[in-house]
Design a protein around this motif. Sequence first.
Motif, PDB file in Angstrom:
ATOM      1  N   SER A  34      37.719  35.542  53.583  1.00  0.00           N
ATOM      2  CA  SER A  34      38.613  36.316  54.451  1.00  0.00           C
ATOM      3  C   SER A  34      39.937  36.620  53.764  1.00  0.00           C
ATOM      4  O   SER A  34      40.451  37.738  53.846  1.00  0.00           O
ATOM      5  N   VAL A  35      40.479  35.605  53.074  1.00  0.00           N
ATOM      6  CA  VAL A  35      41.740  35.812  52.347  1.00  0.00           C
ATOM      7  C   VAL A  35      41.555  36.846  51.246  1.00  0.00           C
ATOM      8  O   VAL A  35      42.396  37.733  51.048  1.00  0.00           O
ATOM      9  N   VAL A  36      40.432  36.747  50.519  1.00  0.00           N
ATOM     10  CA  VAL A  36      40.150  37.709  49.438  1.00  0.00           C
ATOM     11  C   VAL A  36      40.025  39.120  50.003  1.00  0.00           C
ATOM     12  O   VAL A  36      40.581  40.085  49.455  1.00  0.00           O
ATOM     13  N   VAL A  37      39.283  39.262  51.111  1.00  0.00           N
ATOM     14  CA  VAL A  37      39.101  40.571  51.739  1.00  0.00           C
ATOM     15  C   VAL A  37      40.440  41.128  52.215  1.00  0.00           C
ATOM     16  O   VAL A  37      40.749  42.307  51.996  1.00  0.00           O
ATOM     17  N   PHE A  38      41.242  40.268  52.855  1.00  0.00           N
ATOM     18  CA  PHE A  38      42.523  40.714  53.383  1.00  0.00           C
ATOM     19  C   PHE A  38      43.463  41.164  52.253  1.00  0.00           C
ATOM     20  O   PHE A  38      44.064  42.245  52.326  1.00  0.00           O
ATOM     21  N   VAL A  39      43.585  40.364  51.215  1.00  0.00           N
ATOM     22  CA  VAL A  39      44.499  40.689  50.107  1.00  0.00           C
ATOM     23  C   VAL A  39      44.009  41.926  49.357  1.00  0.00           C
ATOM     24  O   VAL A  39      44.797  42.831  49.036  1.00  0.00           O
ATOM     25  N   THR A  40      42.708  41.973  49.079  1.00  0.00           N
ATOM     26  CA  THR A  40      42.159  43.146  48.383  1.00  0.00           C
ATOM     27  C   THR A  40      42.347  44.411  49.211  1.00  0.00           C
ATOM     28  O   THR A  40      42.740  45.455  48.688  1.00  0.00           O
ATOM     29  N   GLY A  41      42.056  44.305  50.507  1.00  0.00           N
ATOM     30  CA  GLY A  41      42.249  45.458  51.387  1.00  0.00           C
ATOM     31  C   GLY A  41      43.693  45.895  51.442  1.00  0.00           C
ATOM     32  O   GLY A  41      43.994  47.097  51.470  1.00  0.00           O
ATOM     33  N   LEU A  42      44.609  44.919  51.436  1.00  0.00           N
ATOM     34  CA  LEU A  42      46.032  45.245  51.482  1.00  0.00           C
ATOM     35  C   LEU A  42      46.469  45.976  50.221  1.00  0.00           C
ATOM     36  O   LEU A  42      47.226  46.952  50.285  1.00  0.00           O
ATOM     37  N   ILE A  43      45.973  45.526  49.068  1.00  0.00           N
ATOM     38  CA  ILE A  43      46.305  46.198  47.802  1.00  0.00           C
ATOM     39  C   ILE A  43      45.771  47.629  47.801  1.00  0.00           C
ATOM     40  O   ILE A  43      46.478  48.582  47.441  1.00  0.00           O
ATOM     41  N   LEU A  44      44.501  47.782  48.216  1.00  0.00           N
ATOM     42  CA  LEU A  44      43.909  49.124  48.266  1.00  0.00           C
ATOM     43  C   LEU A  44      44.639  50.008  49.266  1.00  0.00           C
ATOM     44  O   LEU A  44      44.793  51.220  49.054  1.00  0.00           O
ATOM     45  N   LEU A  45      45.102  49.401  50.352  1.00  0.00           N
ATOM     46  CA  LEU A  45      45.842  50.160  51.359  1.00  0.00           C
ATOM     47  C   LEU A  45      47.158  50.682  50.791  1.00  0.00           C
ATOM     48  O   LEU A  45      47.523  51.847  51.017  1.00  0.00           O
ATOM     49  N   LEU A  46      47.872  49.849  50.045  1.00  0.00           N
ATOM     50  CA  LEU A  46      49.133  50.283  49.433  1.00  0.00           C
ATOM     51  C   LEU A  46      48.889  51.406  48.430  1.00  0.00           C
ATOM     52  O   LEU A  46      49.649  52.387  48.373  1.00  0.00           O
ATOM     53  N   VAL A  47      47.825  51.286  47.635  1.00  0.00           N
ATOM     54  CA  VAL A  47      47.489  52.335  46.664  1.00  0.00           C
ATOM     55  C   VAL A  47      47.133  53.634  47.386  1.00  0.00           C
ATOM     56  O   VAL A  47      47.568  54.726  46.985  1.00  0.00           O
TER      57      VAL A  47
END
Length: 354
Positions: free
Chosen positions: A29-42
């Motif tokens: 969940s942490v990996v998904v959340f952080v990865t999604g957040l990075i992709l969201l910023l990009v």
Amino acid sequence: MKKRKDGAAGNEQLTDGEAGKATGRPVVSVVVFVTGLILLLVSLAASISLGAAEIDFITVWEAVFAFQPDVTAHQIIYELRIPRSLAALFVGAFLAVSGAIMQGMTRNPLASPSIMGVTDGSAFAIALAFAFFPGTSYLGLLTWSFAGAGLGALIVFVIGSFSKNGLTPVKLALAGAAVGALLSALSSAIAIHFNVAQDISFWYAGGVAGTKWISIQLLVPVAVIGFGLALLISRSVTVLSLGEDVAKGLGQRTFVVKTIGVLVVVLLTGAAVSVGGAIGFVGLIIPHLTRFLVGVDYRYIIPCSAVLGGLLLVLADIGARMLNPPYETPVGVITALIGVPFFLYLARSGRRGL
């Protein structure tokens, strides 16, 4: 422990398999959340940069952190691009979290704001506002949208409750489709009769073009309240998703949880429709994808759904601009192209249990 039914009380016990699934996957969940957040910023950076006038990332950075009002590119970014991108983020997150809560509370894999009549209820209320109260402020439209969302959800659940054997996924989906079609037809009739079709055409096409900062300022408190309440009941929704008998057996106040859940859905969906119009299927796709990735613990599903929902709609908005330049394709069309096959797959795969 096997699943058994108490003949006297009619209560079902929790199986080992269900109990194991309820633990979720914290690390994933942490990996998904952080990865999604990075992709969201990009994706937000790309959304601000791309458009009729392409602007490089350096200019975007300067406009955000060193705004100069006399530079045309900075004005475009600040007044048009940033509010639009943030609106896509909020609307996507709102619809995704609403869908997750609806699916968890009803144990219905087909539940989502667009399918359960909530979105069409909001659009119907907005049509009434345009027809009978012209000149309504944005805050007024937001209030009408909330009321319509609640009306749509109430009608669907009342109709579904009167059906034989209660609310099955297909019956709930059929009730939602019927009520949605009715409200949509009434909205069209109102628009034609009162000559406001052009005013409400945006709400049915779905999109975040032309969003102003006032919209973002109103969405922020809705996000704080809605997401806060959603996280507050997340553990209870996890238990409720295992069955109402299980939840009651564990001492949960299911009526309170459902009431708060419906309030969250109405609040988030009403705000989303007031800004983005009738954008469908985000609340259907994202919760399923999130559960596949992080498990069935709603303490993880809700925040991850918010990030992935925002990401999906920001990307859909970019696609809407780039698909047929210089014209824009409605965002609702993009999400429907993804969502309709997904909906048909879910309906087909779940047909035996309906």
